[in-house]
Design a protein around this motif. Sequence first.
Motif, mmCIF file in Angstrom:
data_model
loop_
_atom_site.group_PDB
_atom_site.id
_atom_site.type_symbol
_atom_site.label_atom_id
_atom_site.label_comp_id
_atom_site.label_asym_id
_atom_site.label_seq_id
_atom_site.Cartn_x
_atom_site.Cartn_y
_atom_site.Cartn_z
ATOM 1 N N ARG A 286 205.349 95.086 78.779
ATOM 2 C CA ARG A 286 205.609 94.989 80.209
ATOM 3 C C ARG A 286 205.554 93.531 80.632
ATOM 4 O O ARG A 286 204.766 92.743 80.103
ATOM 5 C CB ARG A 286 204.574 95.796 81.013
ATOM 6 C CG ARG A 286 204.598 97.292 80.702
ATOM 7 C CD ARG A 286 205.879 97.942 81.216
ATOM 8 N NE ARG A 286 205.915 99.351 80.917
ATOM 9 C CZ ARG A 286 206.484 99.883 79.839
ATOM 10 N NH1 ARG A 286 207.050 99.069 78.948
ATOM 11 N NH2 ARG A 286 206.496 101.182 79.648
ATOM 12 N N TYR A 288 205.561 91.131 84.344
ATOM 13 C CA TYR A 288 205.416 91.169 85.790
ATOM 14 C C TYR A 288 205.863 89.828 86.369
ATOM 15 O O TYR A 288 205.647 88.772 85.779
ATOM 16 C CB TYR A 288 203.963 91.446 86.193
ATOM 17 C CG TYR A 288 203.459 92.787 85.718
ATOM 18 C CD1 TYR A 288 203.616 93.920 86.500
ATOM 19 C CD2 TYR A 288 202.836 92.915 84.475
ATOM 20 C CE1 TYR A 288 203.151 95.149 86.062
ATOM 21 C CE2 TYR A 288 202.371 94.138 84.027
ATOM 22 C CZ TYR A 288 202.536 95.261 84.831
ATOM 23 O OH TYR A 288 202.085 96.479 84.393
ATOM 24 N N ARG A 307 208.048 94.907 88.067
ATOM 25 C CA ARG A 307 207.388 95.333 86.830
ATOM 26 C C ARG A 307 208.491 95.705 85.847
ATOM 27 O O ARG A 307 209.195 96.693 86.034
ATOM 28 C CB ARG A 307 206.472 96.530 87.106
ATOM 29 C CG ARG A 307 205.861 97.173 85.866
ATOM 30 C CD ARG A 307 204.974 98.336 86.302
ATOM 31 N NE ARG A 307 204.412 99.060 85.185
ATOM 32 C CZ ARG A 307 204.979 100.103 84.601
ATOM 33 N NH1 ARG A 307 206.152 100.536 85.035
ATOM 34 N NH2 ARG A 307 204.390 100.716 83.602
ATOM 35 N N ARG A 309 210.354 96.227 81.899
ATOM 36 C CA ARG A 309 210.210 96.684 80.535
ATOM 37 C C ARG A 309 211.538 96.430 79.819
ATOM 38 O O ARG A 309 212.511 96.030 80.472
ATOM 39 C CB ARG A 309 209.847 98.171 80.510
ATOM 40 C CG ARG A 309 210.789 99.020 81.326
ATOM 41 C CD ARG A 309 210.220 100.415 81.541
ATOM 42 N NE ARG A 309 211.037 101.187 82.463
ATOM 43 C CZ ARG A 309 210.661 102.358 82.964
ATOM 44 N NH1 ARG A 309 209.501 102.854 82.624
ATOM 45 N NH2 ARG A 309 211.433 103.008 83.799
#
Length: 344
Positions: A286, A288, A307, A309
């Motif tokens: 992940r 941010y 956020r 991925r």
Amino acid sequence: MDDSTGILPGLPSVKGKPVHVAFDGGQMTSDAGVLLLAAIEQRLGIAERLADCIEDPRAPERVRHGLAEMIRYRALLIAAGYPDGNDCDALKSDPAFKMAVGRLPESGADLCSQPTISRLENLPGPVALKRMMAAMVELFCDSFEQVPRRIVLDIDDTEDRVHGGQQLALFNAYYDSRCFQPIHIYEATTGKPVAIILRPANAGRGRGNPGAASCHRPYPRPLAGGRHCRARRQPLRPDASDGVVRAQADRYIFGLAGNPVLLRRVSHLAEDAALGRIDGEADKVRRYGELRYAATSWKVERRVIARSRPDPRVPTVASSSPTWLACPNRSTRRYIARGDRPKT
């Protein structure tokens, strides 16, 4: 066979036990559960609170059904699974409903009929409706024995499908139905309802968003959270929701729908997450990030937290920026849209 008939004779016994059939049982009901609901409603005083918000134009000496009694009767009917106004005619003599509103089950007068309920439902004007909304918010505030340290407001819209020609029942493309699109506001920590605002199905562009809902007491500033309106497929308009978050200088986290501009500005996060996954950094990678963003319809820029991925989908939230929300990871964890809780 009328009520004067006694026991019906001649029925065969069952396993040696005699069978008697009589017609002197009095009035019967299958809705005795409304008595429990009525006891709770009377303890909270919901019907009286709402009735006090409505001006009754009727001559007092000719009133047979008070406003509070009619509101209680209508609410209990809906709670018992009788939402149609015509059910008032069929159940106005039901002993359980008569007892629930304070009348004797047999000797008490019947409850109000469908035409009377229809006049009640059309009686409140805009001012009365706002007063009723404020009364429900006060009911929510009174539900706390002590002033809570923090109140988290979960604001969301939902589909209320209709099956008739109701006014403002319009077609909604996302739900593929004719419906209303009411806003629901709950206190997320306790699950208590705060307010429900009825809106037409085309109210997806910020119209009808809740105004500032405050209690007349020293309550904490609420943290408002909600997800974007799915029907409009565009970011939430915080400027239309600022009655909740700006007028009171409250903290907020709102979900944003993705759009090409946002995805382009945070694409580097998805690329970095993909490289981290290739390098074996972790099973779930992940990233941010945050940026300042303003849609064309917004009056000011807002802090947006992404956020990411290894996926082209990048969930984002718009947030105020007090000290405790400085960490993007913490902000996205605080925002969990109802029904959209991420699996990873």
